[in-house]
Design an enzyme around this catalytic site. Structure first.
Site, PDB file in Angstrom:
ATOM      1  N   GLY B 118    -140.341 -65.850 -49.870  1.00 16.04           N
ATOM      2  CA  GLY B 118    -138.953 -65.403 -49.950  1.00 16.04           C
ATOM      3  C   GLY B 118    -138.687 -64.060 -49.300  1.00 16.04           C
ATOM      4  N   GLY B 122    -143.624 -66.238 -44.439  1.00  9.61           N
ATOM      5  CA  GLY B 122    -143.935 -67.565 -43.903  1.00  9.61           C
ATOM      6  C   GLY B 122    -143.459 -67.662 -42.458  1.00  9.61           C
ATOM      7  CE1 TYR B 153    -143.235 -74.990 -40.529  1.00  8.70           C
ATOM      8  CE2 TYR B 153    -142.679 -76.630 -42.178  1.00  8.70           C
ATOM      9  CZ  TYR B 153    -143.562 -75.697 -41.666  1.00  8.70           C
ATOM     10  OH  TYR B 153    -144.753 -75.464 -42.297  1.00  8.70           O
TER      11      TYR B 153
END
Lengths: 173, 173
Positions: B118, B122, B153
């Protein structure tokens, strides 16, 4: 000959089942000789120009042979399909897979020469590839299918978007 | 130290941009020391138990470490993410890709520890992976995304089913 490695046991040989090599097949290949047969190989010592000719025949964009060679070298598995008549052999199918050698494999560049399509040879080629991947203990066999071949792969046991999993491609901005 | 290889130039270093390492981050990691930072590595000499702990934290099914080791060895690229505080380092993210070293790569096993999710880490991990793949002249970067991460993504430039191409998985009959 070392080149004609059978994927499986000698008794099983690497020829496709009789029903795939129909009379039609013998006629279409202009073979008076009924001994013409289809064989499979995992040997990577492939004439790159012969492979390019095969890919040209299905209308694929040309790729630099240097990169094709590298891709073949670094694939986990390559399975080719050949028409063999006496001493003559002709490349009529190609497929390969990348893998982590443990869990996942991804199949790329599946091609069957148009003159040999429609008689179960693509299916036989894929079955050889899958059988070999499974024998190497790869549990997750994947691919990215163009829309017109989705049903072909469905018939082989492939499922599109299982549990909502999406195939995705990265495109530079 | 050899282990802390930077993926890119020394000036770029391997730390994430400042905005990703927010005050929030320092607080959540209970770091009184503001020098805590996130670093990336392509070294494959990973403690498999530490990796298992990371995968446990996101609820993944356990896999035999022998196979995990093999998969890491045979991946084209592995990018890990670490929290580094002084001499301490902790594995907080992992990703890897298989490839034919020429045309195609497929990304597998992307994981970020829940305590570090968050805050863009990532995204930073994926950007490192993609940048490295592109620097290796891989043009086709692919993955299979679970439904709940498709948007993640998409935001990184991945497109689901481009031109109707379907991700497919083989299931034994």
């Amino acid at each position: 000959m070392g080149f004609w490695k059978s994927l499986f046991s000698p008794t099983e040989a690497s020829s496709v089942p009789t029903q795939a090599v129909s009379d039609d097949y013998a006629i279409n290949t202009a073979a008076a000789d009924q001994s013409a047969r289809i064989v499979f190989s995992t040997d990577r010592n492939i004439d790159l120009y012969e492979l390019e000719e095969l890919c040209d025949a299905v209308g694929w964009s040309r790729r630099p042979l240097r990169k094709v060679k590298k891709a073949i070298q670094h694939s986990f598995l390559v399975v080719t399909m050949w028409e063999e008549q006496g001493a003559r052999k002709r490349l009529i199918g190609f497929s390969r897979a990348t893998s982590d050698h443990a869990f996942n494999a991804t199949i790329w560049d599946v091609v069957v020469h148009p003159s040999f399509q429609g008689r179960g040879l693509g299916k036989a080629l894929m079955q050889q590839l899958i059988k070999k991947l499974r024998s190497e203990d790869i549990s997750n066999v994947t691919l990215f299918a163009d829309p017109h071949v989705v049903n072909f792969y469905k018939n082989l046991g492939f499922m599109p978007d299982p549990e909502g999993i999406k195939g995705m491609f990265w495109y530079p901005d």
